[in-house]
Motif scaffolding. Structure first.
Motif, PDB file in Angstrom:
ATOM      1  N   GLY A 231       0.833  -1.192   0.000  1.00 57.99           N
ATOM      2  CA  GLY A 231       0.000   0.000   0.000  1.00 57.99           C
ATOM      3  C   GLY A 231       0.865   1.237   0.000  1.00 57.99           C
ATOM      4  N   PHE A 232       0.257   2.330   0.344  1.00 64.56           N
ATOM      5  CA  PHE A 232       0.969   3.604   0.299  1.00 64.56           C
ATOM      6  C   PHE A 232       1.843   3.767   1.540  1.00 64.56           C
ATOM      7  CE2 PHE A 232       0.930   8.132   1.567  1.00 64.56           C
ATOM      8  CZ  PHE A 232       1.813   8.574   0.596  1.00 64.56           C
ATOM      9  N   VAL A 233       3.095   4.090   1.323  1.00 57.92           N
ATOM     10  CA  VAL A 233       4.032   4.246   2.434  1.00 57.92           C
ATOM     11  C   VAL A 233       4.326   5.735   2.655  1.00 57.92           C
ATOM     12  CG1 VAL A 233       6.351   3.710   3.275  1.00 57.92           C
ATOM     13  CG2 VAL A 233       5.087   2.029   1.905  1.00 57.92           C
ATOM     14  N   VAL A 234       4.120   6.170   3.881  1.00 53.63           N
ATOM     15  CA  VAL A 234       4.363   7.575   4.219  1.00 53.63           C
ATOM     16  C   VAL A 234       5.877   7.816   4.305  1.00 53.63           C
ATOM     17  CG1 VAL A 234       4.081   9.346   6.003  1.00 53.63           C
ATOM     18  CG2 VAL A 234       2.196   7.795   5.480  1.00 53.63           C
ATOM     19  N   PRO A 235       6.390   8.731   3.481  1.00 53.26           N
ATOM     20  CA  PRO A 235       7.838   8.980   3.550  1.00 53.26           C
ATOM     21  C   PRO A 235       8.202   9.827   4.764  1.00 53.26           C
ATOM     22  CG  PRO A 235       6.814  10.276   1.784  1.00 53.26           C
ATOM     23  CD  PRO A 235       5.714   9.547   2.475  1.00 53.26           C
ATOM     24  N   ASP A 236       9.447   9.725   5.205  1.00 52.12           N
ATOM     25  CA  ASP A 236       9.929  10.540   6.329  1.00 52.12           C
ATOM     26  C   ASP A 236      10.056  12.002   5.943  1.00 52.12           C
ATOM     27  OD1 ASP A 236      10.201   8.628   8.253  1.00 52.12           O
ATOM     28  OD2 ASP A 236      12.211   8.033   7.607  1.00 52.12           O
ATOM     29  N   ASN A 237      10.567  12.221   4.754  1.00 56.15           N
ATOM     30  CA  ASN A 237      10.885  13.582   4.330  1.00 56.15           C
ATOM     31  C   ASN A 237      10.209  13.940   3.018  1.00 56.15           C
ATOM     32  OD1 ASN A 237      12.716  14.090   6.489  1.00 56.15           O
ATOM     33  ND2 ASN A 237      14.197  12.776   5.435  1.00 56.15           N
ATOM     34  N   ASN A 238      10.141  15.248   2.793  1.00 60.91           N
ATOM     35  CA  ASN A 238       9.604  15.696   1.518  1.00 60.91           C
ATOM     36  C   ASN A 238      10.697  15.651   0.446  1.00 60.91           C
ATOM     37  OD1 ASN A 238      11.218  17.966   1.784  1.00 60.91           O
ATOM     38  ND2 ASN A 238       9.560  19.323   2.394  1.00 60.91           N
ATOM     39  N   ALA A 239      10.332  16.115  -0.741  1.00 59.24           N
ATOM     40  CA  ALA A 239      11.250  16.018  -1.875  1.00 59.24           C
ATOM     41  C   ALA A 239      12.527  16.820  -1.669  1.00 59.24           C
ATOM     42  CB  ALA A 239      10.535  16.499  -3.139  1.00 59.24           C
ATOM     43  N   PHE A 240      12.511  17.749  -0.713  1.00 65.83           N
ATOM     44  CA  PHE A 240      13.697  18.580  -0.484  1.00 65.83           C
ATOM     45  C   PHE A 240      14.506  18.084   0.719  1.00 65.83           C
ATOM     46  CE2 PHE A 240      10.191  21.047  -2.239  1.00 65.83           C
ATOM     47  CZ  PHE A 240      10.744  21.435  -3.459  1.00 65.83           C
TER      48      PHE A 240
ATOM     49  N   GLU B 215      15.234  26.275   6.760  1.00 64.09           N
ATOM     50  CA  GLU B 215      15.859  26.934   5.613  1.00 64.09           C
ATOM     51  C   GLU B 215      15.808  26.008   4.411  1.00 64.09           C
ATOM     52  OE1 GLU B 215      20.024  28.831   5.033  1.00 64.09           O
ATOM     53  OE2 GLU B 215      19.270  29.357   7.038  1.00 64.09           O
ATOM     54  N   SER B 216      15.206  26.467   3.355  1.00 66.11           N
ATOM     55  CA  SER B 216      15.132  25.643   2.151  1.00 66.11           C
ATOM     56  C   SER B 216      14.967  26.582   0.970  1.00 66.11           C
ATOM     57  CB  SER B 216      13.937  24.688   2.213  1.00 66.11           C
ATOM     58  OG  SER B 216      12.747  25.385   1.921  1.00 66.11           O
ATOM     59  N   THR B 217      15.047  25.995  -0.216  1.00 65.66           N
ATOM     60  CA  THR B 217      14.953  26.832  -1.418  1.00 65.66           C
ATOM     61  C   THR B 217      13.601  27.537  -1.496  1.00 65.66           C
ATOM     62  OG1 THR B 217      14.354  24.781  -2.516  1.00 65.66           O
ATOM     63  CG2 THR B 217      16.571  25.613  -2.917  1.00 65.66           C
ATOM     64  N   ARG B 218      12.596  26.959  -0.855  1.00 67.03           N
ATOM     65  CA  ARG B 218      11.254  27.537  -0.979  1.00 67.03           C
ATOM     66  C   ARG B 218      10.843  28.361   0.243  1.00 67.03           C
ATOM     67  NH1 ARG B 218       8.266  26.031  -5.021  1.00 67.03           N
ATOM     68  NH2 ARG B 218       6.213  25.954  -4.062  1.00 67.03           N
ATOM     69  N   GLN B 219      11.604  28.301   1.306  1.00 66.38           N
ATOM     70  CA  GLN B 219      11.146  28.917   2.561  1.00 66.38           C
ATOM     71  C   GLN B 219      10.740  30.386   2.389  1.00 66.38           C
ATOM     72  OE1 GLN B 219      12.334  31.304   4.889  1.00 66.38           O
ATOM     73  NE2 GLN B 219      10.674  30.797   6.299  1.00 66.38           N
ATOM     74  N   LYS B 220      11.603  31.187   1.788  1.00 68.35           N
ATOM     75  CA  LYS B 220      11.361  32.639   1.708  1.00 68.35           C
ATOM     76  C   LYS B 220      10.141  32.970   0.856  1.00 68.35           C
ATOM     77  CE  LYS B 220      15.167  35.123   3.322  1.00 68.35           C
ATOM     78  NZ  LYS B 220      15.915  33.976   3.941  1.00 68.35           N
ATOM     79  N   SER B 221      10.055  32.315  -0.283  1.00 70.12           N
ATOM     80  CA  SER B 221       8.930  32.625  -1.167  1.00 70.12           C
ATOM     81  C   SER B 221       7.602  32.151  -0.563  1.00 70.12           C
ATOM     82  CB  SER B 221       9.140  32.037  -2.557  1.00 70.12           C
ATOM     83  OG  SER B 221       9.374  30.655  -2.447  1.00 70.12           O
TER      84      SER B 221
ATOM     85  N   SER C 209       2.551  28.342  -2.464  1.00 68.57           N
ATOM     86  CA  SER C 209       2.388  28.277  -1.004  1.00 68.57           C
ATOM     87  C   SER C 209       2.963  26.997  -0.423  1.00 68.57           C
ATOM     88  CB  SER C 209       0.897  28.314  -0.667  1.00 68.57           C
ATOM     89  OG  SER C 209       0.285  27.091  -1.062  1.00 68.57           O
ATOM     90  N   ASP C 210       3.384  26.096  -1.282  1.00 69.11           N
ATOM     91  CA  ASP C 210       3.670  24.737  -0.832  1.00 69.11           C
ATOM     92  C   ASP C 210       5.159  24.491  -0.586  1.00 69.11           C
ATOM     93  OD1 ASP C 210       3.700  22.021  -0.367  1.00 69.11           O
ATOM     94  OD2 ASP C 210       2.128  21.616  -1.842  1.00 69.11           O
ATOM     95  N   PRO C 211       5.553  24.255   0.648  1.00 68.06           N
ATOM     96  CA  PRO C 211       6.977  24.008   0.921  1.00 68.06           C
ATOM     97  C   PRO C 211       7.417  22.603   0.514  1.00 68.06           C
ATOM     98  CG  PRO C 211       5.713  23.831   2.945  1.00 68.06           C
ATOM     99  CD  PRO C 211       4.723  24.212   1.869  1.00 68.06           C
ATOM    100  N   ASP C 212       6.465  21.748   0.183  1.00 70.24           N
ATOM    101  CA  ASP C 212       6.791  20.344  -0.050  1.00 70.24           C
ATOM    102  C   ASP C 212       6.816  19.921  -1.512  1.00 70.24           C
ATOM    103  OD1 ASP C 212       6.884  19.810   2.739  1.00 70.24           O
ATOM    104  OD2 ASP C 212       4.691  19.855   2.763  1.00 70.24           O
ATOM    105  N   LEU C 213       6.335  20.762  -2.368  1.00 68.95           N
ATOM    106  CA  LEU C 213       6.210  20.324  -3.766  1.00 68.95           C
ATOM    107  C   LEU C 213       6.389  21.493  -4.722  1.00 68.95           C
ATOM    108  CD1 LEU C 213       5.395  17.712  -5.411  1.00 68.95           C
ATOM    109  CD2 LEU C 213       3.102  18.694  -5.539  1.00 68.95           C
ATOM    110  N   ASP C 214       7.223  21.290  -5.740  1.00 67.60           N
ATOM    111  CA  ASP C 214       7.298  22.319  -6.782  1.00 67.60           C
ATOM    112  C   ASP C 214       7.047  21.709  -8.160  1.00 67.60           C
ATOM    113  OD1 ASP C 214       9.672  20.960  -7.074  1.00 67.60           O
ATOM    114  OD2 ASP C 214      10.974  22.709  -6.910  1.00 67.60           O
TER     115      ASP C 214
END
Ligand SMILES: O[C@H]1[C@H](O)[C@@H](O)[C@H](O)[C@@H](O)[C@H]1O
Ligand SMILES: [Fe+2]
Ligand SMILES: [Fe+2]
Length: 363
Positions: A32-41, A51-57, A105-110
């Motif tokens: 089934g679907f496995v929840v990952p620990d981290n996002n794509a970044f 701090e991440s590439t998307r944090q400021k925007s 608005s999304d810190p997890d997906l671009d």
């Protein structure tokens, strides 16, 4: 949480699968679907401060969003967009329209939004293979983001995406980047800045005005123009999936009524797939397209059988309704799936059946 159904024909057990995460990708295998620990970044999900590439925007997005989402603004937008007409588009065309948009608005997906729709629906399918009403809810839940497109008024991102929250009462501190509300005119307005504001305890979320964006817009399209029989839980998911202050932080519960409490259980289930399916691992659109098209075709055939004609859903679009001047851009879009879905769900033998049939209980 396990949710049991007491539907006599189906007797399906809906179980939230909690498999330990071990890889940072959308795992869609026999487990089934496995929840990952981290996002794509490589960060934890929904960390708005790291701090991440998307944090400021992303922070800048919420600054503008929080300043501008006032009670009056939301009322005006709801009235304008609630007229719902003019644009016709098939569900698949709407999905493809989202191909060109990245959610600021999304810190997890671009990734383009069409990826997110399919990632969500596919993740649900892995754990709930028989709940095709939930697959469809997954597929369409963010379609309200078409508001970003010129055909729908080309609204700025702050008026379309991001978390949503009630207006007309105090902004809860759990809302992302809460500090920027200080610059919102409602923040110092005594009519709107108390715990209950213009609302009463237990009034039901249906009576609460939410910040304007893709959730409420799609809800209006589905529920209002289409007089949908989409399960109450499906509508609730569409309308409140961005209301993280409620479904994640537990704020504003005192505004809910009984039905909201019941539907919230489904929203929490849905949220797992909406949030944790966000990944750099792209869905092979061409591979999964036949399934979704067949689902659409299935409900279309039902529709034709039931009504003899293909009915359509309409969107009203406004060019720029952010100020008092509202000009209406008229574009026709066929949005057949939702109509079709209504018919299918109205059919008691349909297995696109209503989640209302289920009695959800915790065990
Ligand atoms: O940034 C995201 C995005 O805009 C989603 O579509 C929304 O549902 C979430 O609430 C939000 O955090
Ligand atoms: Fe969303
Ligand atoms: Fe989403």
């Amino acid at each position: 949480m396990t949710i049991l159904t007491d539907q006599p024909h189906h007797g399906v057990e809906l179980e939230e699968k909690k498999t330990p995460a071990d890889e940072n990708e959308l795992m869609v295998d026999a487990r089934g679907f496995v929840v990952p620990d981290n996002n794509a970044f490589g960060h934890t999900f929904r960390d708005y401060d790291v701090e991440s590439t998307r944090q400021k925007s992303v922070e800048e997005f919420y600054r503008i969003n929080h300043i501008n989402q006032t009670y009056d603004f939301v009322k005006r937008m709801r009235e304008e967009y609630g007229k719902l007409t003019r644009v016709e588009m098939s569900i698949w065309e709407s999905c493809e329209l989202l191909n060109e948009f990245v959610d600021e608005s999304d810190p997890d997906l671009d990734e383009p939004q069409i990826e997110h729709l399919l990632q969500t629906a596919e993740a649900i399918r892995k754990d709930y293979p028989n709940e095709d009403w939930l697959h469809l809810t997954g597929l369409i839940h963010d379609l309200g983001k078409v508001l970003l497109h010129p055909s729908f008024g080309q609204l700025p991102q702050w008026a379309v995406v991001g978390d949503i929250y009630p207006v007309g009462c105090a902004f809860d501190e759990s809302i992302v980047h809460h500090k920027y509300f200080k610059e919102n005119p409602d923040y110092n307005n005594p009519a709107y800045n108390t715990k209950l504001g213009v609302y009463t305890e237990g009034c039901g979320l249906n009576n609460v005005l939410m910040s304007w964006g893709h959730d409420d817009y799609l809800y209006l399209v589905v529920a209002k123009e289409n007089k949908t029989t989409l399960p109450s839980a499906g509508l609730f998911i569409i309308r409140y999936h961005s209301f993280y202050a409620l479904h994640n932080a537990g704020a504003y519960k005192y505004l809910m009524n009984e039905e909201d409490i019941e539907n919230l259980k489904w929203l929490k289930i849905f949220n797992k797939y909406d949030l944790y399916s966000k990944s750099k691992v792209r869905i092979d659109v061409e591979k999964v397209k036949p399934y979704y098209l067949s689902l659409i075709e299935k409900v279309k055939r039902r529709l034709n059988f039931e009504f003899g004609v293909l009915q359509v859903t309409r969107f009203w679009t406004t060019k720029e309704a952010l100020n008092t001047k509202v000009s209406i851009k008229e574009v026709m879009i066929r949005f057949v799936l939702i109509r079709s879905l209504n018919a299918a769900l109205a059919d008691k033998d349909s297995h696109l059946r209503s989640a209302k049939c289920f009695k959800a209980k915790k065990v």
